[in-house]
Scaffold this motif. Structure first.
Motif, PDB file in Angstrom:
ATOM      1  N   MET A  21      -3.058  43.298  -6.027  1.00 26.90           N
ATOM      2  CA  MET A  21      -2.888  43.793  -7.392  1.00 26.90           C
ATOM      3  C   MET A  21      -4.254  44.168  -7.964  1.00 26.90           C
ATOM      4  O   MET A  21      -4.692  43.621  -8.972  1.00 26.90           O
ATOM      5  CB  MET A  21      -2.207  42.722  -8.251  1.00 26.90           C
ATOM      6  CG  MET A  21      -0.839  42.313  -7.748  1.00 26.90           C
ATOM      7  SD  MET A  21      -0.153  40.897  -8.615  1.00 26.90           S
ATOM      8  CE  MET A  21       0.016  41.537 -10.271  1.00 26.90           C
ATOM      9  N   PRO A  22      -4.948  45.112  -7.337  1.00 24.33           N
ATOM     10  CA  PRO A  22      -6.328  45.401  -7.736  1.00 24.33           C
ATOM     11  C   PRO A  22      -6.480  45.940  -9.155  1.00 24.33           C
ATOM     12  O   PRO A  22      -7.541  45.845  -9.732  1.00 24.33           O
ATOM     13  CB  PRO A  22      -6.788  46.435  -6.705  1.00 24.33           C
ATOM     14  CG  PRO A  22      -5.529  47.080  -6.236  1.00 24.33           C
ATOM     15  CD  PRO A  22      -4.476  46.007  -6.280  1.00 24.33           C
ATOM     16  N   GLY A  23      -5.436  46.469  -9.731  1.00 24.30           N
ATOM     17  CA  GLY A  23      -5.535  47.026 -11.070  1.00 24.30           C
ATOM     18  C   GLY A  23      -5.342  46.015 -12.181  1.00 24.30           C
ATOM     19  O   GLY A  23      -5.357  46.377 -13.350  1.00 24.30           O
ATOM     20  N   TYR A  24      -5.171  44.740 -11.833  1.00 26.41           N
ATOM     21  CA  TYR A  24      -4.894  43.711 -12.839  1.00 26.41           C
ATOM     22  C   TYR A  24      -5.924  42.594 -12.791  1.00 26.41           C
ATOM     23  O   TYR A  24      -6.332  42.173 -11.718  1.00 26.41           O
ATOM     24  CB  TYR A  24      -3.501  43.109 -12.627  1.00 26.41           C
ATOM     25  CG  TYR A  24      -2.398  44.090 -12.888  1.00 26.41           C
ATOM     26  CD1 TYR A  24      -1.930  44.316 -14.177  1.00 26.41           C
ATOM     27  CD2 TYR A  24      -1.834  44.814 -11.845  1.00 26.41           C
ATOM     28  CE1 TYR A  24      -0.928  45.230 -14.423  1.00 26.41           C
ATOM     29  CE2 TYR A  24      -0.830  45.735 -12.086  1.00 26.41           C
ATOM     30  CZ  TYR A  24      -0.376  45.933 -13.370  1.00 26.41           C
ATOM     31  OH  TYR A  24       0.616  46.847 -13.610  1.00 26.41           O
ATOM     32  N   ASP A  25      -6.304  42.124 -13.985  1.00 28.33           N
ATOM     33  CA  ASP A  25      -7.142  40.937 -14.089  1.00 28.33           C
ATOM     34  C   ASP A  25      -6.232  39.718 -14.035  1.00 28.33           C
ATOM     35  O   ASP A  25      -5.053  39.791 -14.398  1.00 28.33           O
ATOM     36  CB  ASP A  25      -7.905  40.925 -15.425  1.00 28.33           C
ATOM     37  CG  ASP A  25      -8.958  42.006 -15.497  1.00 28.33           C
ATOM     38  OD1 ASP A  25      -9.557  42.319 -14.449  1.00 28.33           O
ATOM     39  OD2 ASP A  25      -9.173  42.535 -16.604  1.00 28.33           O
TER      40      ASP A  25
END
Length: 104
Positions: A21-25
């Motif tokens: 989930m690279p687009g989420y912190d």
């Protein structure tokens, strides 16, 4: 609902930690969990609960839910075509109707 939240936190946390989930912190995972829980509850209360064949409706709703979670609004077919094209305003070479852009 708190039990479901705990399960979603664990699931999303595992996927996030695995780099899926690279687009989420990490601090966004609870919001994602609440979004998923809300969607699930809404679909159940408005589709499944009033259905004549609850088992079939649950299967269909679950398949759509899984497709949405995995592929977003593009659906499974969108996953096969790759990422979306950038908007025209961000393209390096402007497109002209009827012509393909020149390759650099």
């Amino acid at each position: 609902m708190s039990n479901l939240l705990v399960r979603y936190r664990k699931l999303l946390g595992r996927h996030h930690d695995a780099g899926e989930m690279p687009g989420y912190d990490k601090n966004e995972l609870d919001t994602l969990a609440f979004l998923l829980m809300s969607a699930r509850d809404y679909v159940y209360s408005h589709s499944v609960a009033g259905s004549d064949d609850a088992a079939a409706t649950i299967r269909k709703a679950a398949a759509t839910y899984k497709k949405f979670v995995a592929h977003g609004l593009r659906g499974a077919a969108g996953a096969e075509t790759g990422p979306p094209s950038p908007p025209a305003s961000l393209r390096k070479t402007p497109r002209v109707r009827g012509r393909k852009p020149e390759k650099p």
